[in-house]
Design an enzyme around this catalytic site. Structure first.
Site, mmCIF file in Angstrom:
data_model
loop_
_atom_site.group_PDB
_atom_site.id
_atom_site.type_symbol
_atom_site.label_atom_id
_atom_site.label_comp_id
_atom_site.label_asym_id
_atom_site.label_seq_id
_atom_site.Cartn_x
_atom_site.Cartn_y
_atom_site.Cartn_z
ATOM 1 N N LYS A 154 0.830 -1.220 0.000
ATOM 2 C CA LYS A 154 0.000 0.000 0.000
ATOM 3 C C LYS A 154 0.862 1.268 0.000
ATOM 4 O O LYS A 154 0.580 2.212 -0.724
ATOM 5 C CB LYS A 154 -0.929 0.021 1.241
ATOM 6 C CG LYS A 154 -1.853 -1.177 1.345
ATOM 7 C CD LYS A 154 -2.849 -1.033 2.501
ATOM 8 C CE LYS A 154 -2.217 -0.942 3.861
ATOM 9 N NZ LYS A 154 -1.476 -2.163 4.289
ATOM 10 N N ARG A 167 -8.853 0.761 9.780
ATOM 11 C CA ARG A 167 -8.336 -0.574 10.055
ATOM 12 C C ARG A 167 -9.285 -1.391 10.920
ATOM 13 O O ARG A 167 -9.004 -2.547 11.205
ATOM 14 C CB ARG A 167 -7.034 -0.446 10.809
ATOM 15 C CG ARG A 167 -5.912 -1.093 10.006
ATOM 16 C CD ARG A 167 -4.693 -0.643 10.100
ATOM 17 N NE ARG A 167 -3.498 -1.289 10.348
ATOM 18 C CZ ARG A 167 -2.358 -0.712 10.019
ATOM 19 N NH1 ARG A 167 -2.356 0.462 9.434
ATOM 20 N NH2 ARG A 167 -1.247 -1.309 10.273
ATOM 21 N N ARG A 201 12.045 -6.889 5.342
ATOM 22 C CA ARG A 201 12.028 -5.444 5.051
ATOM 23 C C ARG A 201 12.975 -4.671 5.963
ATOM 24 O O ARG A 201 12.927 -4.805 7.182
ATOM 25 C CB ARG A 201 10.598 -4.916 5.236
ATOM 26 C CG ARG A 201 10.446 -3.424 4.979
ATOM 27 C CD ARG A 201 9.022 -3.035 4.755
ATOM 28 N NE ARG A 201 8.236 -3.001 5.981
ATOM 29 C CZ ARG A 201 6.954 -2.679 6.025
ATOM 30 N NH1 ARG A 201 6.305 -2.374 4.906
ATOM 31 N NH2 ARG A 201 6.297 -2.679 7.160
ATOM 32 N N ARG A 208 12.440 -2.487 11.358
ATOM 33 C CA ARG A 208 11.457 -1.965 12.314
ATOM 34 C C ARG A 208 11.148 -3.049 13.345
ATOM 35 O O ARG A 208 11.059 -4.218 12.996
ATOM 36 C CB ARG A 208 10.164 -1.593 11.571
ATOM 37 C CG ARG A 208 10.176 -0.189 10.997
ATOM 38 C CD ARG A 208 9.042 0.074 10.043
ATOM 39 N NE ARG A 208 7.727 -0.430 10.428
ATOM 40 C CZ ARG A 208 6.622 -0.295 9.702
ATOM 41 N NH1 ARG A 208 6.671 0.351 8.546
ATOM 42 N NH2 ARG A 208 5.470 -0.777 10.095
ATOM 43 N N ARG A 218 0.700 -9.168 13.758
ATOM 44 C CA ARG A 218 0.079 -8.129 12.911
ATOM 45 C C ARG A 218 -0.830 -8.767 11.869
ATOM 46 O O ARG A 218 -1.903 -8.235 11.566
ATOM 47 C CB ARG A 218 1.157 -7.289 12.219
ATOM 48 C CG ARG A 218 1.875 -6.362 13.174
ATOM 49 C CD ARG A 218 3.119 -5.787 12.548
ATOM 50 N NE ARG A 218 2.851 -4.810 11.509
ATOM 51 C CZ ARG A 218 3.734 -4.453 10.585
ATOM 52 N NH1 ARG A 218 4.919 -5.024 10.525
ATOM 53 N NH2 ARG A 218 3.416 -3.541 9.690
#
Ligand code: AMP
Length: 206
Positions: free
Chosen positions: A13, A87, A121, A151, A162
């Site tokens: 996104k 969300r 990532r 992260r 998540r």
């Protein structure tokens, strides 16, 4: 154009939002980026760290206030791209009551691809550009000179949480926006440029 980007974390996104923003001159509003830009020693910054470190969502009332403040800014007058909001169903209901979205683009990707994209990532500490570890060849700095870090919420254990939170709290938004008549599905496992071409086709036909 008021555009909502729906999809699991890692669905792409953010990358597509940047491309849409550049082509259509719309502001890219990422609630995750807004939270990450908060100083960690503020009340809100602490609250965010507490939830995101566990892979959990920040409470709806906090998110809604932040979004309301952001949308009141001048650059949102002609539309926006919402990335990572809404969300939850209560967020979507509150948002629809205040502002009708024109389209909700649903990024569809298998969980195995999402796991690989997120746990691999590395993100620039300075400008936020994401990289996949497989393309870095050992590099530890971004093109802007910033340090690349993983992260906390991209670590394997938190990623699983998540994705579970996405399944239980965010996935129901697909039906919500289908019922509003503005849902458009995309195969987001395809290369970035191909996904973007599809998005442009959809947006140019609205
Ligand atoms: P993201 O970068 O969009 O994955 O967001 C990172 C973290 O910010 C999430 O795991 C949540 O803790 C928080 N967050 C971002 N957007 C929202 C939202 N709309 N509702 C609740 N929490 C959010």
């Amino acid at each position: 154009m008021r555009i909502i980007l729906l999809g699991a974390p890692g669905a792409g996104k953010g990358s597509q939002a940047k491309k849409i923003a550049a082509k259509y001159g719309l502001p890219h509003i990422s609630t995750g980026d807004i939270f990450r830009s908060l100083r960690p020693d503020t009340e809100l910054g602490r609250l965010f760290n507490e939830y995101s470190a566990k892979g959990q969502l920040v409470p709806d009332d906090v998110v809604l206030k932040i979004v309301e403040e952001r949308l009141a800014q001048d650059d949102c007058k002609n539309g926006f791209i919402m990335d990572g909001f809404p969300r939850t169903i209560p967020q979507a209901q509150a948002f629809e009551k205040a502002i009708h979205a024109d389209v909700a683009l649903n990024f569809q990707v298998d969980n195995s691809i999402l796991m690989d994209r997120l746990t691999g990532r590395w993100t620039c500490k300075k400008c936020g550009t994401p990289y996949h570890v497989s393309t870095l060849g050992g590099a530890t700095v971004c093109h802007c000179g910033g340090e690349l870090i993983q992260r906390d919420d991209d670590k394997a254990e938190t990623v699983s949480k998540r994705l579970a939170v996405y399944e239980s709290q965010t996935k129901p938004l697909i039906d919500f926006y289908a019922q509003c008549g503005i849902l458009k599905n995309l195969d987001a496992s395809k290369p970035i440029d191909e996904v973007f071409e599809k998005i442009v086709q959809i947006l140019d036909n609205l």
